[in-house]
Scaffold this active site. Structure first.
Site, PDB file in Angstrom:
ATOM      1  N   CYS A  49       0.832  -1.207   0.000  1.00  0.00           N
ATOM      2  CA  CYS A  49       0.000   0.000   0.000  1.00  0.00           C
ATOM      3  C   CYS A  49       0.862   1.250   0.000  1.00  0.00           C
ATOM      4  O   CYS A  49       1.432   1.624   1.027  1.00  0.00           O
ATOM      5  CB  CYS A  49      -0.921  -0.007   1.221  1.00  0.00           C
ATOM      6  SG  CYS A  49      -1.955   1.465   1.364  1.00  0.00           S
ATOM      7  N   CYS A  99      -0.411   4.109   2.230  1.00  0.00           N
ATOM      8  CA  CYS A  99      -0.119   3.864   3.642  1.00  0.00           C
ATOM      9  C   CYS A  99       1.333   4.174   3.996  1.00  0.00           C
ATOM     10  O   CYS A  99       1.628   4.755   5.046  1.00  0.00           O
ATOM     11  CB  CYS A  99      -0.394   2.401   4.009  1.00  0.00           C
ATOM     12  SG  CYS A  99      -2.010   1.771   3.566  1.00  0.00           S
ATOM     13  N   ASP A 100       2.265   3.763   3.128  1.00  0.00           N
ATOM     14  CA  ASP A 100       3.666   3.676   3.542  1.00  0.00           C
ATOM     15  C   ASP A 100       4.642   4.544   2.763  1.00  0.00           C
ATOM     16  O   ASP A 100       5.844   4.518   3.052  1.00  0.00           O
ATOM     17  CB  ASP A 100       4.128   2.214   3.442  1.00  0.00           C
ATOM     18  CG  ASP A 100       3.373   1.310   4.408  1.00  0.00           C
ATOM     19  OD1 ASP A 100       2.936   1.810   5.459  1.00  0.00           O
ATOM     20  OD2 ASP A 100       3.206   0.119   4.108  1.00  0.00           O
TER      21      ASP A 100
END
Length: 308
Positions: free
Chosen positions: A133, A136-137
């Site tokens: 993701c 997300c990261d």
């Protein structure tokens, strides 16, 4: 004898827990079922920095906070691996490995799993450089060299997203051309930060025991193994909706996802779905929570209309 509830929620991730919060606050009897620990994929996330109210929070910590907040209103939580759901008029019969339950309002929040490559190092370095993701990261790999594995829409979209903050993004693809739509390809090829390795099978994800240091891949034309130095590996080789128990319920599309309307209502009255199990693009904690609030409230509205 099967125990009955006003609402049964299958899945205890952020969306399922939010649905439980809204339904239980409406004074409904609520059962939340999950085959594992509440929190869902948050339990596999080391740090979350894109959820409002928290500058940086551990995934399991956020899951614990959410769980504690919903249990105040009477939601019951049970472990159970759902095998199937059957309809008997307006009643939904939920069959698990631990017993049966009945309800008139069912909310499906079972999520989806990322397809894994199944190569050495993938599981070992999950959360330590291996990610599924970018949204997300990406922030954890600012000004780093990153690898993206895949060649479809998701891989190229996420690669473009990563390129905003990364030093470089190298796409490793097993074919000699991308499968992504033409507009995405045009944007990717025009981006100076993006590079491509063609006809390559990923053999392993390498590291020093603490974090990712590179990717080993094999050139399909020459058979030669090569290594790309990288600090992050983002894998996009498909998603698998967790919908097997609902295949006979009449709510799945031809790819196994669950389409809904804006009220999270499926094609079957009284059956709602939310979160990553839905046919949609963005899969994040924030929109799962939003969908959970809608589903919990709509379950209440459905029951009110059913009993009028």
């Amino acid at each position: 004898m099967a125990k009955s509830y006003d609402v049964i929620i299958i899945g205890a991730g952020p969306g399922g827990m939010t649905a439980a919060l809204y339904a239980s606050r409406a004074n409904l009897s609520v059962l939340m079922l999950d085959r594992g620990l509440y929190g869902g994929q948050m339990n596999n996330t080391d740090a979350i920095d894109n959820y409002p109210g928290f500058s940086d929070v551990k995934g399991p910590e956020l899951g614990e906070k959410m769980y504690n907040s919903i249990m105040r209103f009477g939601t019951e939580f049970e472990y159970g691996d759902v095998q199937s759901v059957e309809l008997d008029g307006n009643t939904k019969i939920v069959k698990t490995d631990a017993g049966e339950y009945t309800t008139q309002a069912l909310i499906i929040a079972t999520g989806a799993d990322h397809r894994h490559l199944g190569v050495p190092g993938e599981e070992e370095y999950s959360g330590k450089g291996v990610s599924y993701c970018a949204v997300c990261d990406a922030a954890f790999f600012r000004d780093e060299d990153i690898a993206v594995i895949g060649g479809g829409d998701s891989a190229i979209e996420e690669g473009i997203y990563l390129a905003q903050s990364a030093k470089s993004v190298t796409v490793i693809h097993r074919r000699d051309q991308l499968r992504a739509q033409a507009t995405l390809q045009k944007r990717a090829f025009a981006n100076d930060k993006m590079h491509f390795i063609w006809n390559a099978n990923t053999e392993s994800i390498d590291g020093d025991g603490q974090k990712v240091t590179g990717v080993t891949y094999k050139d399909k034309e020459t058979g030669e193994e090569k290594q790309l130095a990288t600090r992050g590996v983002f894998i996009y080789v498909g998603m698998l909706p967790q919908t097997t128990p609902f295949k006979d319920l009449g709510v799945l599309d031809d790819k196994g996802w669950i389409p809904t309307d804006e009220h999270m209502q499926t094609k079957v009255p009284g059956v709602f779905a939310l979160g990553d199990v839905r046919a949609k693009d963005l899969r994040q904690i924030a929109n799962a929570v939003g969908e959970g609030s809608v589903a919990g409230q709509e379950a209440y509205n459905y029951l009110q209309n059913l009993n009028d």
